[in-house]
Structure formats: C-alpha cells, structure tokens
Motif scaffolding. Structure first.
Motif, PDB file in Angstrom:
ATOM      1  N   ILE A  33      43.772  44.885  36.311  1.00 38.08           N
ATOM      2  CA  ILE A  33      43.387  43.917  35.270  1.00 38.08           C
ATOM      3  C   ILE A  33      41.905  44.035  34.953  1.00 38.08           C
ATOM      4  O   ILE A  33      41.500  44.090  33.793  1.00 38.08           O
ATOM      5  CB  ILE A  33      43.744  42.486  35.705  1.00 38.08           C
ATOM      6  CG1 ILE A  33      45.254  42.300  35.713  1.00 38.08           C
ATOM      7  CG2 ILE A  33      43.081  41.451  34.800  1.00 38.08           C
ATOM      8  CD1 ILE A  33      45.719  41.043  36.416  1.00 38.08           C
ATOM      9  N   ASP A  56      47.786  36.683  34.612  1.00 37.55           N
ATOM     10  CA  ASP A  56      48.822  37.605  35.054  1.00 37.55           C
ATOM     11  C   ASP A  56      49.822  36.868  35.955  1.00 37.55           C
ATOM     12  O   ASP A  56      49.451  36.238  36.945  1.00 37.55           O
ATOM     13  CB  ASP A  56      48.193  38.772  35.826  1.00 37.55           C
ATOM     14  CG  ASP A  56      49.220  39.757  36.312  1.00 37.55           C
ATOM     15  OD1 ASP A  56      49.641  40.610  35.511  1.00 37.55           O
ATOM     16  OD2 ASP A  56      49.605  39.653  37.499  1.00 37.55           O
ATOM     17  N   GLY A  82      40.554  42.860  31.520  1.00 35.36           N
ATOM     18  CA  GLY A  82      41.380  41.657  31.435  1.00 35.36           C
ATOM     19  C   GLY A  82      40.664  40.430  31.906  1.00 35.36           C
ATOM     20  O   GLY A  82      39.512  40.463  32.323  1.00 35.36           O
ATOM     21  N   GLU A  85      44.855  43.102  40.686  1.00 35.40           N
ATOM     22  CA  GLU A  85      43.575  42.578  40.210  1.00 35.40           C
ATOM     23  C   GLU A  85      42.688  43.713  39.725  1.00 35.40           C
ATOM     24  O   GLU A  85      42.065  43.617  38.662  1.00 35.40           O
ATOM     25  CB  GLU A  85      42.867  41.803  41.325  1.00 35.40           C
ATOM     26  CG  GLU A  85      41.503  41.275  40.887  1.00 35.40           C
ATOM     27  CD  GLU A  85      40.695  40.709  42.037  1.00 35.40           C
ATOM     28  OE1 GLU A  85      40.111  39.635  41.850  1.00 35.40           O
ATOM     29  OE2 GLU A  85      40.643  41.351  43.113  1.00 35.40           O
TER      30      GLU A  85
END
Length: 136
Positions: free
Chosen positions: A123, A87, A128, A120
C-alpha cells in the motif's frame, strides 16, 4: 514448548532478557510470555503505522511491569492506525489485533501484525492511504 537458540542469541521471557553463550535448546514447562530476538523490533525500525503498533504491543509483552502504561498507548495508537487504512485485509487484521491485546494475548497479536507488514508495504509503495503516526 521447545526453543532452540544459537550462540549469542537472546530471548525475552516474562520481562527478563536471556542470552545463550552457545547453541542450546530449552523447554518451557509452564506458561510464559516470550519473544525471540529475531522478532524484536528496534525503535528506529518503527517507521510505519503497523510497525509502530507492533513496537507498542512488543513493549506490552517484553515489559510486563509497564504493560498497563503501554496498553494505554496501544489503545490511542490503535485508533489512529485503524483510521489511517482503508484496506479491508489490514482493517480486519487490526480489529483482530485489538481483540487479542484486550484478551491479554500480545504474542498472538504480534503474529497478526507481522502478517500484515507485506500488505502495508504494498500500500505504501503505491502511495496508498497510510502514513507514519506522529506522536502527540
């Protein structure tokens, strides 16, 4: 710098832990490294890559006597954490964190890391790329 503390609240200043016995306002008249209790992350809460990195930077700030050792841990963990994210916001933030830590500005680095916690979390909740870093 004016700081207000509630009764029982702790503040970490230059490696010392102070606890207010009643509501108090203090003024720091010179440069000091400090961290308010509500920004202190407990080891059991360091469950994600960014929180683990936060914990290490926090150690640099709270315990100046051990800062050199914690800085070595930071450098290793930083590399692993940087490699665990794709990211752009987080990668850019992490690079900023590294610059701040190397410039001996851990307080500012902690603010940047805290600002990345939500990204975070998003994600990780979507499955992710990023997983807690395992200690070697």
């Amino acid at each position: 710098m004016h700081i207000s503390l509630r009764a029982g609240e702790r503040i970490f200043i230059n490696g010392a832990v102070l606890r207010a016995d009643r509501k108090v306002s203090i003024e720091l008249l010179n440069d000091a490294t400090f961290l308010l209790e509500n920004h202190v992350l407990q080891v059991e809460d360091a469950t994600t890559p960014l929180r683990q990195l936060y914990f290490v930077v926090q150690a640099i700030l709270i315990d100046p006597a051990s800062a050199d050792r914690a800085l070595g841990v930071f450098r290793d963990l930083y590399t692993a954490t940087l490699n665990s994210f794709s990211d752009e916001e987080i990668v850019s933030g992490l690079r900023n964190v590294a610059d701040l830590v190397e410039a001996k500005r851990p307080f500012d680095a902690l603010k940047v890391i805290r600002s990345l916690f939500l990204a975070e979390s998003d994600i990780l909740s979507k499955g992710g790329k990023a997983a807690p870093i395992q200690a070697a």
